[in-house]
Design an enzyme around this catalytic site. Structure first.
Site, PDB file in Angstrom:
ATOM      1  N   ARG A  37     -49.558  14.524 -10.133  1.00  0.00           N
ATOM      2  CA  ARG A  37     -49.683  13.499  -9.097  1.00  0.00           C
ATOM      3  C   ARG A  37     -50.882  12.570  -9.275  1.00  0.00           C
ATOM      4  NH1 ARG A  37     -48.023  16.354  -3.465  1.00  0.00           N
ATOM      5  NH2 ARG A  37     -47.353  14.283  -2.854  1.00  0.00           N
TER       6      ARG A  37
ATOM      7  N   CYS B 236     -52.331  19.244  -8.060  1.00  0.00           N
ATOM      8  CA  CYS B 236     -51.921  19.982  -6.879  1.00  0.00           C
ATOM      9  C   CYS B 236     -50.777  20.895  -7.268  1.00  0.00           C
ATOM     10  CB  CYS B 236     -51.508  19.057  -5.751  1.00  0.00           C
ATOM     11  SG  CYS B 236     -49.909  18.333  -5.993  1.00  0.00           S
TER      12      CYS B 236
ATOM     13  N   ARG C  97     -49.207  22.833   7.594  1.00  0.00           N
ATOM     14  CA  ARG C  97     -49.653  21.480   7.238  1.00  0.00           C
ATOM     15  C   ARG C  97     -48.633  20.442   7.693  1.00  0.00           C
ATOM     16  NH1 ARG C  97     -50.528  20.507   1.335  1.00  0.00           N
ATOM     17  NH2 ARG C  97     -50.513  18.475   2.313  1.00  0.00           N
TER      18      ARG C  97
END
Ligand code: UD1
Length: 417
Positions: A121, A116, A396
């Site tokens: 991650r 990402c 978001r």
């Protein structure tokens, strides 16, 4: 793609409510999978990530009703245990369905999230912990395929503090056979909020809020109702904006007790702060002082506040050093802040921020959620017009950000594509 058009300059004044916490809402929505009975939630923020989680759960058969910030979820009959790539790729937190699906249904098929914007991650700790509980996990066609007859309790020590990792393992453990010990657990307030919901559903958890969670598995969980905790990152972002612009604001429906590190650093930057149980008032009338930061797991300084604080430091009277220790690629806002006239240099995971007297408006591009917030703060201060593009990143995780800033007197508007 929508963008924000900001006319900078001018202090912030007024009062604004903080929404429910995104990072508490996401795992708590996923927790609805753990019971056949209904989970009723209040203070659910209206955010893109919450809608993604809703779609993910509805796609498995969870019945969901929603009205404003109220939501009712019931997972009495599921027709699928799959989290498809199309949803997971837009929101890494989709991985949060893995633990509950495995715990209750003994089966899950979850797309691997992949890289990402802010780093690699990986989810190896989630997998390692579930395997210790007896799950068989393999990767096929980009999906994690997990199976277990019934998970059994285990002692799990994670290699690093992981927030969603702790949440996934906790949700798996509540229905496992016997006792699970999660060592090196994340202590984030959002993990605590999730644990409280689980306890309300009938789970047996000790050590809530500590780095050692002890769970005695039960056979089934019941329905519950819960109010999602206030978003400490949204609150911190608004406070940073006021510290950068100057002025006096009061944020309400907040939880200052979860914000110690941020409030301490704002004080160091020269802000005067007053707090009550559910409000914070900030006044700032001088140029900010430089503040050195090192991100760390809670109760340390949150990586999710790093970009916004960098925008504040960019204006400080002096030089500050920021160390990012959680994510390896979380300085993507630096180039864009420099386009607005900031003087920031990066070396590895360290940023050296030489404060400047003022910024000047320009077109800039949001690259991730908190980076967008930093650009908005910088735009509010910059002289002239700033256009922050790709604001979908901001949507978001911030509910109606432009409305809240307008309420504080900022000149910001959303330009729809
Ligand atoms: C959560 C938050 C995010 C916040 C982050 C750190 C949610 C939905 N998101 O993300 O906003 O920025 O915590 O506070 O709550 N790691 C591994 N292997 C794993 C898991 C993590 O190597 O299996 C590493 C990560 O790459 C990172 C560090 O551990 O370097 C911490 O990540 P983690 O706490 O898991 O972040 P998230 O839970 O994804």
């Amino acid at each position: 793609m929508d963008r924000f058009l900001i006319r900078g300059g001018g202090e912030l004044e007024g009062r604004v409510d903080v929404s429910g916490a995104k990072n508490a809402a996401l795992p708590i929505l996923a927790a609805s999978l753990l019971s056949a009975e209904a989970l009723e939630l209040r203070n659910v923020p209206q955010l893109q990530d919450v809608r993604t989680m809703q779609r993910l759960l509805a796609g498995m058969g969870v019945q969901i009703q929603r009205e404003g910030d109220w939501m009712r979820l019931q997972a009495s009959d599921l027709f699928s245990v799959e989290a498809p790539y199309d949803l997971v790729k837009t929101m890494r937190a989709s991985i949060l369905v893995l633990g509950p699906l495995l715990g209750r249904f003994g089966e899950a098929r979850v797309s691997l999230p992949g890289g990402c914007a802010i780093g690699q991650r990986p989810v190896d700790q989630h997998i390692k912990g579930l395997e210790a509980m007896g799950a068989e996990i393999r990767i096929e066609h980009g999906y994690l395929l997990a199976r277990a007859d019934r998970l059994r309790g285990a002692r799990i020590v994670t290699d690093m503090v992981t927030v969603t990792g702790t949440e996934n393992l906790l949700m798996a453990a509540v229905l496992a056979e016997g006792e699970t010990l999660i060592e090196n657990a994340a202590r984030e307030p959002e993990v605590v909020d999730l644990a409280r919901v689980l306890v309300a559903m009938g789970a047996h958890i000790q050590g809530i809020g500590s780095d050692q969670l002890r769970v005695e598995g039960v056979h089934a969980l019941r329905g519950a109702s819960h109010r999602i905790m206030p978003d400490r990152i949204e609150a911190g972002t608004l406070l940073c904006a006021a510290a950068a612009c100057g002025g006096r604001i009061r944020i309400t429906s907040a939880l200052p007790a979860s914000m110690d590190a941020t409030l301490e650093k704002l004080r160091e930057a020269g802000a005067s702060l007053q707090t009550g149980e559910d409000w914070v008032e900030l006044a700032m009338h001088e140029r900010p002082l430089p503040v050195n930061l090192r991100t760390a797991p809670y109760p340390g300084f949150a990586t999710d506040m790093q970009a916004q604080f960098m925008a504040l430091n960019a204006l400080a009277d002096g030089t500050s050093i920021i160390h990012e220790t959680i994510f390896e690629n979380r300085f993507m806002h630096v180039q864009e802040l420099n386009r607005l006239g900031a003087n920031i240099q990066i070396e590895g995971n360290t940023a050296v921020v030489k404060g400047v007297r003022g910024l000047s408006g320009a077109r800039v591009m949001a690259t991730d959620l908190r980076a967008s917030a930093a650009l908005v703060i910088a735009g509010l201060v910059a002289e002239g017009e700033t256009s922050v593009e790709r604001i979908y990143h901001l949507d978001r995780g911030y509910e109606g950000m432009e409305g809240k800033l307008q309420q504080l007197g900022a000149r910001v508007e959303r330009v729809r594509a």
